[in-house]
Design an enzyme around this catalytic site. Sequence first.
Site, PDB file in Angstrom:
ATOM      1  CD  GLU A  31      -2.859   1.420   2.101  1.00 28.14           C
ATOM      2  OE1 GLU A  31      -3.381   0.257   2.917  1.00 28.14           O
ATOM      3  OE2 GLU A  31      -3.494   2.334   2.462  1.00 28.14           O
ATOM      4  CG  ASP A  50      -0.530 -17.071  10.621  1.00 27.75           C
ATOM      5  OD1 ASP A  50      -0.995 -16.430   9.545  1.00 27.75           O
ATOM      6  OD2 ASP A  50      -1.006 -17.916  10.803  1.00 27.75           O
ATOM      7  CG  HIS A  82      -3.744   7.360  -0.249  1.00 26.80           C
ATOM      8  ND1 HIS A  82      -3.784   7.995   0.962  1.00 26.80           N
ATOM      9  CD2 HIS A  82      -3.559   6.147   0.011  1.00 26.80           C
ATOM     10  CE1 HIS A  82      -3.527   7.055   2.085  1.00 26.80           C
ATOM     11  NE2 HIS A  82      -3.304   5.746   1.196  1.00 26.80           N
TER      12      HIS A  82
END
Lengths: 384, 384, 384, 384
Positions: free
Chosen positions: B81, B287, B378
């Site tokens: 991201e 994990d 973004h």
Amino acid sequence: MSGLLLPRGYKKEDTEKRKKWIEDKTGFHLNETSSDNPEDLRGIIENHVGFIHLPMAVTGPLLIDGSFAQGEYYVPLSTLEGTLTISMTRGLFLTHLSGGIKTRHIKQEMSRSPIFIFNDIDRCKPFLEWVTSNFEKIKCEAESTTKHGKLLRIDKYPSQNSVILDFVFSTGEAAGQNMVTIATHKACDYIKNNYSCEKGFKYYIESNFNGDKNPAYKSLLLGRCHYVVGSALVKGEYLERVLHVSAKEYVEGWTQCTRGSQEAGIYGMNMHVANALTAIYLATGQDVASVVENAGGIISYEVRNSNDLYATITMPSITVGTVGGGTRLKQARKNLELLGCTGENSSKKLAEIVCACALALELSLGGAIITDEFATAHAKYGRK
Amino acid sequence: MSGLLLPRGYKKEDTEKRKKWIEDKTGFHLNETSSDNPEDLRGIIENHVGFIHLPMAVTGPLLIDGSFAQGEYYVPLSTLEGTLTISMTRGLFLTHLSGGIKTRHIKQEMSRSPIFIFNDIDRCKPFLEWVTSNFEKIKCEAESTTKHGKLLRIDKYPSQNSVILDFVFSTGEAAGQNMVTIATHKACDYIKNNYSCEKGFKYYIESNFNGDKNPAYKSLLLGRCHYVVGSALVKGEYLERVLHVSAKEYVEGWTQCTRGSQEAGIYGMNMHVANALTAIYLATGQDVASVVENAGGIISYEVRNSNDLYATITMPSITVGTVGGGTRLKQARKNLELLGCTGENSSKKLAEIVCACALALELSLGGAIITDEFATAHAKYGRK
Amino acid sequence: MSGLLLPRGYKKEDTEKRKKWIEDKTGFHLNETSSDNPEDLRGIIENHVGFIHLPMAVTGPLLIDGSFAQGEYYVPLSTLEGTLTISMTRGLFLTHLSGGIKTRHIKQEMSRSPIFIFNDIDRCKPFLEWVTSNFEKIKCEAESTTKHGKLLRIDKYPSQNSVILDFVFSTGEAAGQNMVTIATHKACDYIKNNYSCEKGFKYYIESNFNGDKNPAYKSLLLGRCHYVVGSALVKGEYLERVLHVSAKEYVEGWTQCTRGSQEAGIYGMNMHVANALTAIYLATGQDVASVVENAGGIISYEVRNSNDLYATITMPSITVGTVGGGTRLKQARKNLELLGCTGENSSKKLAEIVCACALALELSLGGAIITDEFATAHAKYGRK
Amino acid sequence: MSGLLLPRGYKKEDTEKRKKWIEDKTGFHLNETSSDNPEDLRGIIENHVGFIHLPMAVTGPLLIDGSFAQGEYYVPLSTLEGTLTISMTRGLFLTHLSGGIKTRHIKQEMSRSPIFIFNDIDRCKPFLEWVTSNFEKIKCEAESTTKHGKLLRIDKYPSQNSVILDFVFSTGEAAGQNMVTIATHKACDYIKNNYSCEKGFKYYIESNFNGDKNPAYKSLLLGRCHYVVGSALVKGEYLERVLHVSAKEYVEGWTQCTRGSQEAGIYGMNMHVANALTAIYLATGQDVASVVENAGGIISYEVRNSNDLYATITMPSITVGTVGGGTRLKQARKNLELLGCTGENSSKKLAEIVCACALALELSLGGAIITDEFATAHAKYGRK
């Protein structure tokens, strides 16, 4: 203070500068490489210094009859949880023997939900009316920022002296979080500049309402990104052979071994759907943090034809795409190609494959718990 | 039917056989490599065929005053991201200027919660009494399977004609999911064989009650794995300089831009803690599916000293370890070393670093939304 | 401004003054009477002006084998929902034919949960240690305010720079909300005055954590007031005769007709337990607003002996008492006597009766929905 | 067996027979009376034997500026919780001094949500298309059963191999649960008989999805019955005088004293809205079990103009009506008249009054907790 600042930039030499910088600070030399170029990482990561290598497996073949995914698929997984791959493989084998998994793609919607704040609760109603009347113009603004995103509608939620507008888009082959942010921002600017009935109202591009990276009942109810339903009719004979359990035992056992969900206040109703999603997301360049918003699938089982097991799954939120973000990475792209998930409707296809694999993994896991093979399997496959 | 079965095994040649098998079936040649040996992947993955390369960044320095983590840390991240790394870096810079982040490690407990089912509701009470009286023997059985795991207590939850026993362990430097499964299984076998007051009762090793890979209010309330609290007192001057916002604007803005959490039915109270966790988990061999159970942190802000911002975070569940599972992979191990997270109390240290980084990312993200830089950032960092 | 102030006082003439005051303001004459004296309403209501008359019914006989309730009971109900009484009567008849309902009382705990706020997160740990060391003194203070309340333990929940202390009491025959408020307040004052390690910390008597008058997962998990489990083995023959359904149809149907619970984000798993509780609470002088915190019971069904239906219910929170509050009202007291719910363990007995009646109502309602008699019954009994 | 059966019927002599029957069985003589006739109780209660007399108070005057409620109101309450009335009176006094409470009625929708079950997941799509195409006919059938109910739309939620149809009605002055049940049943029968594309599908009139008598995130998000927003701008001077607190202390205190809501997993964000609702519902003939579905209001506070307190409330679900059910009882009717809640839009008016009173009670309660008067007040008003 400048000693605190990491060198920036996306070029190979920038990466080298950062590696040097870290080495100077910590004595650590970072040297893992990859076939991906640092230059190609723009838009995916900043401060790049190297690569993580995660082991990849293949499972399958998945036999699927979906709205978009049809036929046999070999599914790439990346996981660090021993037993996961072999368990999913078992579930896929079981469903393949029984004729495969059926999926239906219900819808694909991605939203961003800004909040508009007024001085007084009675300013909300005229604002909502204005938004409704000016929908076409707002839509036009929003869509001016994107080739593939389409603004489907704006859902309206009055709350205190504010209004949350949920901008709902279709986003083509992209998961679309970024696309809807930019498009919604443009739309909000338009609203801000053109809604003249009111002075001094504020908006924030985010109200946390859309459920981005959060487990939200809203997503369970209304969906987020892909909404997929799946099923498998597992023949009793194969259930016995592969999972060593009868359909009746399975249904009874599953009821018991998910009993704690309600007491623990768990959202959705499944055992470990998150595991299947994480493994496929990693292998196909998805944003794996989205698993948080996707893990609330609902699974149920019933006995059919005396001894067959009918398994169904509803996944109202599968946040995947086949273009943009990490799907540009070479191995991710290769894996998407292996799945035939390129081109038109490929994100819907991928979502169906994800849903089917989640069902297969749950089927196998449920069997392991019911027959008490779970701990033994993890002792065998989960240890060095 | 045998055409459905992938070749098994952990040897280099087994991996080659599978790659050949896939190539035969699909025409795809898989060729990404890594410095990790297939033989070393036993316990982490089955059906190994290759590797995924995820880009890695470094952020920091994190300045932390924790129960276990002390000083400056350069934190490895892996994410797809765009904007995440630079945003966390901004948050860490901001808190570093202000004297750093304080964390306190509250506890570390991992549980497995089998369900015992009786024929009648009145069989639960004598069973619970027996479990209480025989705790020492049960503990002994459970601990016989592990060097590091200690059974702290068994919490008891009667439900319908059954009882859920929550076996709560301390698990040393391991996250411990596997450890508690095997230990609890041994304990349950002992109970099954020795509880003679009752015939025909059943148990399942899992009732979904422990919140493994699920978002559970139980975990928010009682914790799961590491329970860590953190805080930062951000000076007004730096807040203005780095985030371009005053403390008052920040507190008011944050209240609004998380307003949707309640309406959307979101568990916990944060924006995107999931992002920070995912990035560090990937880089350190955790994990990553556990992020689902960990994402419900609670963050709050208040104004102090007129214009300072006091930020606090409670993370009742951070499922990380520094031994076992994916932490054995070479780059993960290296990254753990970079963080000084090896040896005694290293998993607690890692949990504190995770908590602090989550707070830093939230601080920066909140600022971006409040000052309306979120969409612009973004657009800049999240696109190619 | 004084024109805004209603006359105060608990005497008959105060009531008359208020009635006059209302009449002057609105022209309305209030004249419903009751055998209860205004003077007796002290502690129950202020600003008394009259009475509401709600219709009362009797249902039963309930045949019960409980930890405390034993034998046959005629249960008084007060409701405004047509069909409710006749439906519960049907459920009680059905279970009576089949041998009755079994209940087990698991525990009774009522808590108040103040929050203590510190200047810094690292002040929480020494505070918690001090509370642990001084438990006996704190208990002594708390219990000095009550004859029947006993402080069982103080559960500790660190949160941000604060700590929630959950003071857990046994409260004898009282529901005990008021008792634990006053006792906890005394204890908090003691802490405030004696915890000298820290200056300037604050506390509030309420943090909303105890789930008082709110639906809380905490109450579902840990219980609030009475925690009761119940069951009934309904014979297939009576199920057919009374509900016109087989056990198999019932189990399948119930699974479907509660499917929406998960999607709608409903806490607990039952249809309308709230209805049974409300009706009995009204008839026995309970605080009916507590139904909000009690309604999350979990019900499940299974087929036994081919065609019998085994119904089980877990109600972790039933907030009832047999002394104090509205139980002092004449008809409430009479109804408690009718139920034999006076004296020692009578509140536990009442909780068991509530649980059993809730199960009976659900059994009947489930039947009505599955056999499609629900709408017809409501057309018949729910209209004038 | 006949010994188990209570005599039936709505006549005076039936009531007498039942009283005799109970007396024979238990020795209890039930003798409370009322001005309501047993014959008038048809549709409200079965097995009628007498009356419960609950004490009634009046609070106010409420000064309100609503979409429908305008002016001053004296509000009847019925409660058994000492302190409640005096506390609400304090809140109403405080807001009256400050110019009153503003409310806006957003919408009124009541739904029933049957589930349609198919043999296969791919049968859902054609069914949904058929429902959409035949909406007008379905609407016509549904509305044939009611004078006041209008079917606004049918929301569609695919789930597993089934579909939940949420039939959303406007219900005029009735709360409408019964009305929508009967109308939806008629509509479902039509669908069942006319959807010929499919054999052997089943439906149940209830899927528990509509949130009837359950706390549901769906209701919080989409509303159930009346959706009302309210606010009050409390002047700092009055806040100090009446609640002995400044606006700043209030906002800070409230943040702390509701902190536990998130950790406890509480739906909505308020302290005790349930109390206000219960008291008004009882006094106005509402089905008080609906409080369970209504209690999730969201309240927030901010400082305005340096020292004023701006309080806002969103109540997405207030299930009240002014015709039908218990509103037929004499005192309930009188109380509705006292509130001017008769005739057109009276149910909306009542919902606004409920919302405003809930806000007033919360304001006062919050003050009591923040200033530490809560326990003292309950010691004074909550004990005999």
